[in-house]
Design a protein around this motif. Sequence first.
Motif, PDB file in Angstrom:
ATOM      1  N   LYS A 103       0.848  -1.198   0.000  1.00 48.54           N
ATOM      2  CA  LYS A 103       0.000   0.000   0.000  1.00 48.54           C
ATOM      3  C   LYS A 103       0.880   1.242   0.000  1.00 48.54           C
ATOM      4  O   LYS A 103       1.009   1.920   1.021  1.00 48.54           O
ATOM      5  CB  LYS A 103      -0.913  -0.027   1.222  1.00 48.54           C
ATOM      6  CG  LYS A 103      -1.798  -1.275   1.280  1.00 48.54           C
ATOM      7  CD  LYS A 103      -2.493  -1.408   2.611  1.00 48.54           C
ATOM      8  CE  LYS A 103      -3.310  -2.687   2.645  1.00 48.54           C
ATOM      9  NZ  LYS A 103      -2.475  -3.907   2.541  1.00 48.54           N
ATOM     10  N   ARG A 105       2.294   4.886  -0.143  1.00 53.64           N
ATOM     11  CA  ARG A 105       1.729   6.197   0.173  1.00 53.64           C
ATOM     12  C   ARG A 105       2.867   7.202   0.255  1.00 53.64           C
ATOM     13  O   ARG A 105       3.868   6.922   0.931  1.00 53.64           O
ATOM     14  CB  ARG A 105       0.983   6.180   1.507  1.00 53.64           C
ATOM     15  CG  ARG A 105      -0.138   5.162   1.594  1.00 53.64           C
ATOM     16  CD  ARG A 105      -0.748   5.161   2.989  1.00 53.64           C
ATOM     17  NE  ARG A 105      -1.710   4.074   3.138  1.00 53.64           N
ATOM     18  CZ  ARG A 105      -2.348   3.789   4.270  1.00 53.64           C
ATOM     19  NH1 ARG A 105      -2.128   4.539   5.338  1.00 53.64           N
ATOM     20  NH2 ARG A 105      -3.190   2.799   4.338  1.00 53.64           N
ATOM     21  N   PRO A 106       2.746   8.343  -0.385  1.00 51.82           N
ATOM     22  CA  PRO A 106       1.666   8.722  -1.312  1.00 51.82           C
ATOM     23  C   PRO A 106       1.786   7.973  -2.630  1.00 51.82           C
ATOM     24  O   PRO A 106       2.883   7.527  -2.999  1.00 51.82           O
ATOM     25  CB  PRO A 106       1.898  10.217  -1.493  1.00 51.82           C
ATOM     26  CG  PRO A 106       3.370  10.388  -1.319  1.00 51.82           C
ATOM     27  CD  PRO A 106       3.764   9.395  -0.275  1.00 51.82           C
ATOM     28  N   PHE A 195      -5.345   6.769   2.447  1.00 53.05           N
ATOM     29  CA  PHE A 195      -5.429   5.913   1.256  1.00 53.05           C
ATOM     30  C   PHE A 195      -6.788   6.051   0.596  1.00 53.05           C
ATOM     31  O   PHE A 195      -6.905   6.083  -0.626  1.00 53.05           O
ATOM     32  CB  PHE A 195      -5.185   4.463   1.648  1.00 53.05           C
ATOM     33  CG  PHE A 195      -5.555   3.475   0.582  1.00 53.05           C
ATOM     34  CD1 PHE A 195      -4.773   3.332  -0.552  1.00 53.05           C
ATOM     35  CD2 PHE A 195      -6.697   2.704   0.692  1.00 53.05           C
ATOM     36  CE1 PHE A 195      -5.109   2.434  -1.552  1.00 53.05           C
ATOM     37  CE2 PHE A 195      -7.044   1.802  -0.296  1.00 53.05           C
ATOM     38  CZ  PHE A 195      -6.252   1.671  -1.412  1.00 53.05           C
ATOM     39  N   SER A 198      -6.989   8.837  -1.748  1.00 51.18           N
ATOM     40  CA  SER A 198      -6.165   8.610  -2.933  1.00 51.18           C
ATOM     41  C   SER A 198      -6.825   7.640  -3.899  1.00 51.18           C
ATOM     42  O   SER A 198      -6.956   7.908  -5.093  1.00 51.18           O
ATOM     43  CB  SER A 198      -4.791   8.082  -2.517  1.00 51.18           C
ATOM     44  OG  SER A 198      -4.016   7.773  -3.648  1.00 51.18           O
TER      45      SER A 198
END
Length: 283
Positions: A103, A105-106, A195, A198
Motif C-alpha cells: 500500500k 503512500r503517497p 489511502f 487517494s
Amino acid sequence: MKEWWVQVGLLGVPLLAVYLHIPPPQPSPPLRSWRASGTFFTYKDRNIFYRDSSGAVGSSDVVILLHGFPTSSYDWSKIWEGLTQRFHRVIALDFLGFGFSDKPRPHRYSIFEQANVVEGLTRHLGLQHHRINLLAHDYGDTVAQELLHRYEHNKTGSILINSLCLSNGGPTLLSVTSGANPRLCRPWLLHNQGFLLSVLQYINQRKKHRDRWVGALVSTSVPLHLIYGPLDPVNPHPEFLQLYRKVLPMSTVSVLDDHISHYPQLEDPMGFLNSYLNFINSF
C-alpha cells in the motif's frame, strides 16, 4: 466562558492523539489462513498477493477473480471451492493498495495501473497466451472493462479474454458512487483514511473515461454476463437493470433474490455460483 470552538479543540487534541496510536485490527483466523494459502509476486518493486488453486481435472479453463472496493480477494472465499470444481485454475489477487498487497503512500492509484498489475500476474503465471475468463465485482468491474478495451484494441500485453462476468458495482458506469458498504468497511476506513482519498480517484476516472470503458462493453463480441443483487443501494433496482439492458442488450443477466444487495458472492454464494456456472456452461 470560552468560545465553543476552543473547548472542542481542547477536547479534540487528546482524542486525536489516542486515535493515531490505535493499532490496526489484526486479521481474523480465516484471513490468516487465506494469506497462508497464497503467495506474492513483484510488480515494479511492489509485492502483490495472489492465490492460485488447481482444480478440475480434464479442464483447461482458467478464471481470474477481480475484487471490489475497499476489500480484497477474500471476497471470493465462499465460492472458491465451487469454482475449483469447474475450472482447471482459479486465481485471485489483491489489487495494489488492498488486502495483503503493498500500500504505497503517497501514490496515484489508477484503474490503468491495476489493469497493468493483472497483466503482470498473467505473465508471471505464464498465462499470457491462454484465454482467460474474468469474474469481477464493483471496483474490479472497471478494471475488467479496461482489460476488455485493451483486448479489443490489440494492445501489447493484453489478456486474451474468453468471457467476462460483472457483478454489482456500476459496471457500465451508470453509477459513479464508490460501492463501499460503510458497515462492512468501518474498521478498514478507520485506519486508511489517507489511502481512501487517494484510491477514490477511480470515481473521477470512471467519469473521465466513460466512453472508453462503456464502449468496450458495447462493442465486444466476448460473452458477457451480469449477476445482480437487486437490493443494492449503489445500483438501485429497477432503474439500473433497465438501463443496463438498454445499453447492453447482448448481455445475459442473472437477478438474485430480492434480499441480496451489493456483495452477492458473500450474501448468496450458492446463488451467485450457480448463476456464474450457468453462464460459463452456456457457450
